[in-house]
Design a protein around this motif. Structure first.
Motif, PDB file in Angstrom:
ATOM      1  N   ILE A 170     -13.708  -9.879 -46.926  1.00 40.00           N
ATOM      2  CA  ILE A 170     -13.753  -8.515 -46.396  1.00 40.00           C
ATOM      3  C   ILE A 170     -14.267  -8.584 -44.964  1.00 40.00           C
ATOM      4  O   ILE A 170     -15.280  -9.249 -44.692  1.00 40.00           O
ATOM      5  CB  ILE A 170     -14.661  -7.606 -47.258  1.00 40.00           C
ATOM      6  CG1 ILE A 170     -13.976  -7.269 -48.589  1.00 40.00           C
ATOM      7  CG2 ILE A 170     -15.016  -6.316 -46.506  1.00 40.00           C
ATOM      8  CD1 ILE A 170     -14.800  -6.385 -49.520  1.00 40.00           C
ATOM      9  N   VAL A 171     -13.565  -7.922 -44.062  1.00 40.40           N
ATOM     10  CA  VAL A 171     -13.986  -7.826 -42.669  1.00 40.40           C
ATOM     11  C   VAL A 171     -14.111  -6.346 -42.329  1.00 40.40           C
ATOM     12  O   VAL A 171     -13.220  -5.556 -42.667  1.00 40.40           O
ATOM     13  CB  VAL A 171     -12.968  -8.512 -41.724  1.00 40.40           C
ATOM     14  CG1 VAL A 171     -13.356  -8.298 -40.266  1.00 40.40           C
ATOM     15  CG2 VAL A 171     -12.867  -9.997 -42.041  1.00 40.40           C
ATOM     16  N   ALA A 172     -15.211  -5.958 -41.723  1.00 35.19           N
ATOM     17  CA  ALA A 172     -15.420  -4.539 -41.426  1.00 35.19           C
ATOM     18  C   ALA A 172     -16.160  -4.389 -40.103  1.00 35.19           C
ATOM     19  O   ALA A 172     -16.655  -5.377 -39.541  1.00 35.19           O
ATOM     20  CB  ALA A 172     -16.201  -3.876 -42.556  1.00 35.19           C
ATOM     21  N   GLY A 173     -16.239  -3.150 -39.649  1.00 36.89           N
ATOM     22  CA  GLY A 173     -16.877  -2.857 -38.366  1.00 36.89           C
ATOM     23  C   GLY A 173     -18.390  -2.753 -38.489  1.00 36.89           C
ATOM     24  O   GLY A 173     -19.034  -3.536 -39.174  1.00 36.89           O
ATOM     25  N   ARG A 174     -18.933  -1.763 -37.863  1.00 36.02           N
ATOM     26  CA  ARG A 174     -20.389  -1.639 -37.809  1.00 36.02           C
ATOM     27  C   ARG A 174     -20.932  -0.906 -39.037  1.00 36.02           C
ATOM     28  O   ARG A 174     -20.241  -0.112 -39.647  1.00 36.02           O
ATOM     29  CB  ARG A 174     -20.794  -0.877 -36.531  1.00 36.02           C
ATOM     30  CG  ARG A 174     -20.332  -1.580 -35.244  1.00 36.02           C
ATOM     31  CD  ARG A 174     -20.968  -0.982 -34.004  1.00 36.02           C
ATOM     32  NE  ARG A 174     -22.429  -1.062 -34.056  1.00 36.02           N
ATOM     33  CZ  ARG A 174     -23.129  -2.159 -33.778  1.00 36.02           C
ATOM     34  NH1 ARG A 174     -22.523  -3.261 -33.425  1.00 36.02           N
ATOM     35  NH2 ARG A 174     -24.444  -2.145 -33.867  1.00 36.02           N
ATOM     36  N   ASN A 175     -22.201  -1.191 -39.363  1.00 37.92           N
ATOM     37  CA  ASN A 175     -22.953  -0.420 -40.363  1.00 37.92           C
ATOM     38  C   ASN A 175     -22.364  -0.523 -41.766  1.00 37.92           C
ATOM     39  O   ASN A 175     -22.369   0.442 -42.519  1.00 37.92           O
ATOM     40  CB  ASN A 175     -23.026   1.055 -39.904  1.00 37.92           C
ATOM     41  CG  ASN A 175     -24.219   1.796 -40.490  1.00 37.92           C
ATOM     42  OD1 ASN A 175     -25.241   1.208 -40.834  1.00 37.92           O
ATOM     43  ND2 ASN A 175     -24.083   3.104 -40.601  1.00 37.92           N
ATOM     44  N   PHE A 176     -21.845  -1.706 -42.122  1.00 30.54           N
ATOM     45  CA  PHE A 176     -21.246  -1.897 -43.445  1.00 30.54           C
ATOM     46  C   PHE A 176     -22.327  -1.755 -44.532  1.00 30.54           C
ATOM     47  O   PHE A 176     -23.413  -2.311 -44.428  1.00 30.54           O
ATOM     48  CB  PHE A 176     -20.602  -3.286 -43.547  1.00 30.54           C
ATOM     49  CG  PHE A 176     -19.851  -3.504 -44.829  1.00 30.54           C
ATOM     50  CD1 PHE A 176     -18.522  -3.126 -44.944  1.00 30.54           C
ATOM     51  CD2 PHE A 176     -20.468  -4.077 -45.931  1.00 30.54           C
ATOM     52  CE1 PHE A 176     -17.818  -3.317 -46.124  1.00 30.54           C
ATOM     53  CE2 PHE A 176     -19.783  -4.273 -47.125  1.00 30.54           C
ATOM     54  CZ  PHE A 176     -18.455  -3.889 -47.219  1.00 30.54           C
ATOM     55  N   GLY A 177     -21.993  -0.975 -45.572  1.00 36.58           N
ATOM     56  CA  GLY A 177     -22.911  -0.817 -46.694  1.00 36.58           C
ATOM     57  C   GLY A 177     -23.971   0.243 -46.490  1.00 36.58           C
ATOM     58  O   GLY A 177     -24.992   0.262 -47.178  1.00 36.58           O
ATOM     59  N   CYS A 178     -23.721   1.165 -45.562  1.00 38.58           N
ATOM     60  CA  CYS A 178     -24.698   2.240 -45.350  1.00 38.58           C
ATOM     61  C   CYS A 178     -24.732   3.163 -46.565  1.00 38.58           C
ATOM     62  O   CYS A 178     -23.802   3.184 -47.354  1.00 38.58           O
ATOM     63  CB  CYS A 178     -24.397   3.019 -44.073  1.00 38.58           C
ATOM     64  SG  CYS A 178     -22.827   3.903 -44.083  1.00 38.58           S
ATOM     65  N   GLY A 179     -25.816   3.926 -46.688  1.00 40.69           N
ATOM     66  CA  GLY A 179     -25.937   4.861 -47.802  1.00 40.69           C
ATOM     67  C   GLY A 179     -26.940   4.387 -48.819  1.00 40.69           C
ATOM     68  O   GLY A 179     -28.055   4.005 -48.458  1.00 40.69           O
ATOM     69  N   SER A 180     -26.516   4.340 -50.065  1.00 31.06           N
ATOM     70  CA  SER A 180     -27.486   4.197 -51.153  1.00 31.06           C
ATOM     71  C   SER A 180     -27.978   2.763 -51.298  1.00 31.06           C
ATOM     72  O   SER A 180     -27.451   1.831 -50.690  1.00 31.06           O
ATOM     73  CB  SER A 180     -26.889   4.703 -52.458  1.00 31.06           C
ATOM     74  OG  SER A 180     -26.384   3.649 -53.227  1.00 31.06           O
ATOM     75  N   SER A 181     -28.998   2.594 -52.149  1.00 25.17           N
ATOM     76  CA  SER A 181     -29.620   1.280 -52.350  1.00 25.17           C
ATOM     77  C   SER A 181     -28.916   0.505 -53.459  1.00 25.17           C
ATOM     78  O   SER A 181     -29.329  -0.594 -53.785  1.00 25.17           O
ATOM     79  CB  SER A 181     -31.089   1.463 -52.709  1.00 25.17           C
ATOM     80  OG  SER A 181     -31.181   2.046 -53.991  1.00 25.17           O
ATOM     81  N   ARG A 182     -27.855   1.075 -54.018  1.00 22.97           N
ATOM     82  CA  ARG A 182     -27.244   0.495 -55.219  1.00 22.97           C
ATOM     83  C   ARG A 182     -26.812  -0.957 -54.991  1.00 22.97           C
ATOM     84  O   ARG A 182     -25.940  -1.262 -54.197  1.00 22.97           O
ATOM     85  CB  ARG A 182     -26.059   1.359 -55.679  1.00 22.97           C
ATOM     86  CG  ARG A 182     -24.931   1.467 -54.692  1.00 22.97           C
ATOM     87  CD  ARG A 182     -23.890   2.514 -55.097  1.00 22.97           C
ATOM     88  NE  ARG A 182     -24.409   3.874 -54.921  1.00 22.97           N
ATOM     89  CZ  ARG A 182     -23.643   4.958 -54.813  1.00 22.97           C
ATOM     90  NH1 ARG A 182     -22.332   4.866 -54.896  1.00 22.97           N
ATOM     91  NH2 ARG A 182     -24.181   6.152 -54.639  1.00 22.97           N
ATOM     92  N   GLU A 183     -27.447  -1.848 -55.755  1.00 21.64           N
ATOM     93  CA  GLU A 183     -27.104  -3.264 -55.705  1.00 21.64           C
ATOM     94  C   GLU A 183     -25.743  -3.479 -56.362  1.00 21.64           C
ATOM     95  O   GLU A 183     -25.129  -4.535 -56.210  1.00 21.64           O
ATOM     96  CB  GLU A 183     -28.195  -4.044 -56.455  1.00 21.64           C
ATOM     97  CG  GLU A 183     -28.329  -5.476 -56.050  1.00 21.64           C
ATOM     98  CD  GLU A 183     -29.686  -6.016 -56.468  1.00 21.64           C
ATOM     99  OE1 GLU A 183     -30.696  -5.623 -55.857  1.00 21.64           O
ATOM    100  OE2 GLU A 183     -29.729  -6.801 -57.426  1.00 21.64           O
TER     101      GLU A 183
END
Lengths: 422, 163
Positions: free
Chosen positions: B55-68
């Motif tokens: 997976i390749v993505a831009g900025r701030n990947f995985g923002c939001g909740s703490s869900r592991e």
């Protein structure tokens, strides 16, 4: 060079004289928190360690609030896992249906989190407690499992950003509007990995509840923590609730900030964040006339008594539009009871609202108010991501309780003064 | 360790609700979570992703909740590595803690496109685009985090500490 309040709390809990941004420190934890979504995974990981006890059964808090009262069999199984763990390990602060509330409304109310604390929660909105002058940040389930075992967690000391709100708030403007405005200025990663410190005359004038709302959404700007230096209001709030002694901290006058943002509170209108990011905030006047299908008043952001009083003040003697569903969710049992005693619940029901037992429910598209495709909601919650409240083809607008209540009456996004002046 | 895989490209601010919608958080079963991975960003992803893909993505990947559950879903969908311009902090910690390889590299995140084949040297933190030639260097992990990675995740690291 002095230290900020965030740096002081981390230095104290790392038993260090001083810390500087960028350093990795290992801190003692005053409290660890998990909920019915994150605790089951934390319990699985904790059990892999083969320990017979948690570091302190009085300092682990487990709150069953997201999919409760359980919406389906799988959710019930998740809660069962946590309930059995709580019994086995003698967890003192286990909150189940009937006692629980939305965690970030519940912990401050119950005096479980206090000024000067260093704590982690397996929930991103754990940053809420910075409003009491604590260092509190969200982590995942595995970090939480390690925290339950060791009573410690490692942190990179964050750089601090200072946000100064000068002057006085306009009518109908509260903590939610200030934080939406701030995120609108700096963006959803504008404070990534950093501490957001809120000060100034307008913050001093906010209630502790309004400050909790502001710190709650620090994570929506990417922040590690939000924090408000404790004042008389903080100590008055904590008095009578605190279950243990605490030590409040204050930043040094010569502390270093990576950035200082100064805003004139009097220039800030009630805000609305457009889909699909909290940074899309605009003055409510620019959102006027957008038709909505559902209004939700509640959540860890705006489910406190002050929020319900503001909403009820607008809804009293009026009816919600029959073109939408109005859902009101008091944040805790205590808030629910007090809202009942004050007649707020009666106002809501007479206005045509569904009033729910405390739950995170619709905020994360869990239950109790899921959106169909093409529907729009205006909610006092904290996230308006794609699919957040249901169908990936639905939309969520974020606002404070005053705009939410006014909009529920008209059926369109509405400035509260338009309803109240009628 | 060398990974060679096909690139799936996403944009900025990919939030945890896109990675694993909350409606599926009533389980901790890794394979069930994986079957809904990236569902609200790309409905076809979970069905088409192959073991070793990237997976390749831009900025701030995985923002939001703490869900592991988010890095767990990605890892168990077979994704070998996530490269992003930047990561939200809780996702970053969670990925390291559960042993999902991630690399922070703005240049690689900008250059790599969907369908490209990339070769990643995780030890060196280097990324090579085999489709449109280019080599990129990721920001190294702090040495303390390297210890967690080498221990095989945080739980193993804690076990070593408690031993």
């Amino acid at each position: 060079m002095g230290m900020t309040i965030t740096e002081k709390i981390l230095a104290d809990h790392a038993d260090r004289g001083r810390v500087a941004p960028g350093e990795l420190v290992n801190c003692r934890l005053d409290l660890v928190l998990a909920n019915d979504i994150t605790a089951p995974m934390a319990v699985q990981e904790f059990r892999k360690l083969g320990l017979k006890k948690v570091y302190d059964p009085g300092r682990v808090v487990l709150v069953m609030d997201h999919f409760t009262p359980n919406k389906d069999i799988k959710s019930a199984e998740q809660c069962l896992t946590v309930r059995e763990f709580a019994r086995e390990f003698g967890i003192v602060n286990y909150f189940d249906v009937g006692a629980m509330g939305i965690e970030h409304c519940l912990l401050p109310e119950q005096g479980l989190v206090l000024p000067g604390d260093c704590m982690i929660g397996a929930d991103s909105h754990t940053c809420t407690y910075g409003a009491l002058g604590a260092f509190a940040t969200g982590v995942g389930s595995t970090d939480l499992a390690a925290g339950m075992a060791l009573g410690e967690c490692w942190f990179k000391v964050p750089e601090s950003m200072k946000f100064v709100f000068h002057g006085q708030l306009r009518p109908w403007v509260g903590g939610k509007d200030l934080i939406l405005y701030t995120i609108g200025r700096i963006g959803v990663e504008g404070a990534r990995y950093r501490a957001m410190e809120f000060t100034g005359e307008a913050i001093g004038a906010l209630s502790v509840e309004g400050r909790l709302t502001m710190c709650n959404m620090a994570v929506e700007a990417g922040a590690k923590n939000g924090i408000v230096p404790p004042d008389e209001k903080t100590h008055a709030y904590v008095a009578g609730r605190a279950r243990r002694p605490y030590q409040a901290f204050a930043g040094d006058p010569d502390a270093a900030y990576i950035a200082v943002h100064e805003y004139e509170a009097g220039q800030i209108e009630p805000q609305v964040a457009f889909p699909h990011l909290p940074e899309n905030s605009r003055p409510v006047s620019e959102a006027a006339g957008i038709a909505i299908d559902q209004v939700v008043i509640g959540s860890c952001t705006n489910g406190r008594l002050e929020d319900l009083r503001i909403a009820a003040g607008i809804l009293e003697g009026r009816k919600a539009s029959n073109k939408l569903r109005l859902i009101v969710i008091p944040g805790t049992q205590e808030i629910y009871l007090q809202a009942m005693r004050e007649g707020l619940l009666e106002t809501f029901v007479e206005a045509g609202a569904a009033v729910s037992t405390p739950t995170c429910g619709p905020c994360l598209g869990g239950h109790m108010g899921i959106l169909a495709h093409g529907e729009k909601a205006l909610a006092t919650t904290n996230r308006n991501f794609v699919g957040r409240m249901g169908s990936p083809e639905s939309e969520v607008y974020l606002a404070g309780p005053a705009v939410a209540a006014a909009s529920a009456i008209t059926g369109f996004i509405t400035h509260p003064e338009e309803v109240v002046k009628q | 360790m060398i990974i060679t895989g096909r690139v799936w490209k996403f944009g900025n601010d990919v939030d945890t609700d896109l990675i694993i919608p909350a409606r599926y958080l009533n389980t901790t079963d890794p394979l069930e979570l994986a079957s809904h991975c990236m569902e609200d960003a790309d409905k076809s992803f979970a069905g088409r992703v192959q073991p070793g893909d990237i997976i390749v993505a831009g900025r701030n990947f995985g923002c939001g909740s703490s869900r592991e559950h988010a890095p767990v879903a990605i890892k168990n969908a077979g994704v070998a590595c996530v490269i992003a311009g930047s990561f939200a902090r809780i996702f970053y910690r969670n990925a390291v803690n559960i042993g999902l390889p991630i690399l922070e590299c703005e240049a690689a995140a900008a250059a790599l496109q969907s369908g490209d084949t990339a070769e990643i040297d995780l030890t060196a933190g280097s990324v090579k685009n085999l489709t449109s030639p280019g080599t990129y260097q990721a920001i190294p992990f702090p040495s303390f985090m390297q210890q967690i990675i080498e221990a095989g995740g945080l739980i193993n690291y804690v076990k070593q500490r408690l031993a």
